[in-house]
Structure formats: C-alpha cells, structure tokens
Design a protein around this motif. Structure first.
Motif, PDB file in Angstrom:
ATOM      1  N   TYR A 199     -31.148   7.475 -27.659  1.00  4.01           N
ATOM      2  CA  TYR A 199     -31.599   7.794 -26.307  1.00  4.01           C
ATOM      3  C   TYR A 199     -33.051   7.353 -26.193  1.00  4.01           C
ATOM      4  O   TYR A 199     -33.863   7.642 -27.079  1.00  4.01           O
ATOM      5  N   THR A 200     -33.364   6.669 -25.121  1.00  3.42           N
ATOM      6  CA  THR A 200     -34.741   6.264 -24.867  1.00  3.42           C
ATOM      7  C   THR A 200     -35.365   7.259 -23.903  1.00  3.42           C
ATOM      8  O   THR A 200     -34.857   7.474 -22.792  1.00  3.42           O
ATOM      9  N   ILE A 201     -36.428   7.874 -24.347  1.00  3.39           N
ATOM     10  CA  ILE A 201     -37.101   8.901 -23.546  1.00  3.39           C
ATOM     11  C   ILE A 201     -37.725   8.265 -22.315  1.00  3.39           C
ATOM     12  O   ILE A 201     -38.384   7.225 -22.388  1.00  3.39           O
ATOM     13  N   GLY A 202     -37.483   8.907 -21.176  1.00  2.87           N
ATOM     14  CA  GLY A 202     -38.029   8.436 -19.910  1.00  2.87           C
ATOM     15  C   GLY A 202     -39.142   9.340 -19.418  1.00  2.87           C
ATOM     16  O   GLY A 202     -39.402  10.414 -19.976  1.00  2.87           O
ATOM     17  N   ASP A 245     -43.452  13.972 -34.006  1.00  2.00           N
ATOM     18  CA  ASP A 245     -44.301  14.871 -34.797  1.00  2.00           C
ATOM     19  C   ASP A 245     -44.376  16.259 -34.177  1.00  2.00           C
ATOM     20  O   ASP A 245     -44.434  17.261 -34.880  1.00  2.00           O
ATOM     21  N   ASP A 246     -44.419  16.306 -32.857  1.00  2.00           N
ATOM     22  CA  ASP A 246     -44.574  17.569 -32.126  1.00  2.00           C
ATOM     23  C   ASP A 246     -43.492  17.610 -31.050  1.00  2.00           C
ATOM     24  O   ASP A 246     -43.439  16.732 -30.190  1.00  2.00           O
ATOM     25  N   PRO A 247     -42.614  18.629 -31.067  1.00  2.00           N
ATOM     26  CA  PRO A 247     -41.521  18.664 -30.088  1.00  2.00           C
ATOM     27  C   PRO A 247     -42.004  18.777 -28.636  1.00  2.00           C
ATOM     28  O   PRO A 247     -41.249  18.482 -27.716  1.00  2.00           O
ATOM     29  N   ASP A 248     -43.254  19.168 -28.447  1.00  2.00           N
ATOM     30  CA  ASP A 248     -43.802  19.260 -27.087  1.00  2.00           C
ATOM     31  C   ASP A 248     -44.459  17.962 -26.640  1.00  2.00           C
ATOM     32  O   ASP A 248     -44.948  17.882 -25.516  1.00  2.00           O
ATOM     33  N   ARG A 249     -44.461  16.961 -27.508  1.00  2.00           N
ATOM     34  CA  ARG A 249     -45.118  15.695 -27.172  1.00  2.00           C
ATOM     35  C   ARG A 249     -44.172  14.536 -27.449  1.00  2.00           C
ATOM     36  O   ARG A 249     -44.142  13.991 -28.551  1.00  2.00           O
ATOM     37  N   VAL A 250     -43.383  14.197 -26.467  1.00  2.00           N
ATOM     38  CA  VAL A 250     -42.533  13.007 -26.529  1.00  2.00           C
ATOM     39  C   VAL A 250     -43.018  12.050 -25.458  1.00  2.00           C
ATOM     40  O   VAL A 250     -43.583  12.475 -24.449  1.00  2.00           O
TER      41      VAL A 250
END
Length: 101
Positions: free
Chosen positions: A47-50, A81-86
């Motif tokens: 999946y490519t993050i949008g 690295d951080d689930p809140d930073r994609v």
C-alpha cells in the motif's frame, strides 16, 4: 603377391550387450512437497501511503478495525520508525486479514 588364402569372416556375427548398468526408473509417486518460505506473505498486499493517511485510517479502510494499526506497524518496522509519522509515497505491507489477532 602371395597366393595364401585369406580368412573368410562372412558368416561371423556378433552381438554386444551394453556394459551400462540398467537402473530402474525412479518412482516419485509418493513424494510430496511443502513450501514454507512464502507462507507468511500469501495474501499480503503493498500500500502506498497517501496524503492524510494514518495507520488507523488504513486499518479501518482495509480491515474494518482501526485498532489493527498495531499489526500494520509491526509488519513495517523496517519502513516506519514512529506509527504517528507516516509520509505520502511510503510503500508499506498490509498483512493478510487472517493474520490479524
């Protein structure tokens, strides 16, 4: 020239059997195989993050459960690295639905 009579071999025949050993053909009828190496990725998707995506939004959209973000994060520790930073453009793996706890 000599008047000696030459040997006549016209009625001689010969048969040569091969010296190669005769090996019975292999019987593979009872052979089975199992491939374990791809078992974990069957059903896995990328999946490519949008823009505006979060792991919980992706989890809700793909699994119907926003709390599945934890499994997505665990499957992508090498990328996230951080689930809140994609970030848009990151390509992540989505675990198969049947692998979610």
């Amino acid at each position: 020239m000599s008047n000696e009579k030459k040997a006549d071999f016209s009625d001689v025949s010969a048969k040569v059997d091969s010296t190669e050993q005769i090996v019975p053909k292999a019987d593979f009828s009872d052979v089975s195989a199992k491939v374990d190496s791809t078992e974990q990725i069957v059903g896995e998707q990328s999946y490519t993050i949008g823009k505006g995506d979060t792991l919980s939004k992706i989890a809700k959209d793909h699994y119907g459960n926003a709390n599945a973000w934890k499994q997505i994060f665990e499957a992508n520790r090498d990328v996230i690295d951080d689930p809140d930073r994609v970030f848009p453009g990151q390509v992540i793996r989505l675990p198969p639905k049947d692998s979610l706890a």
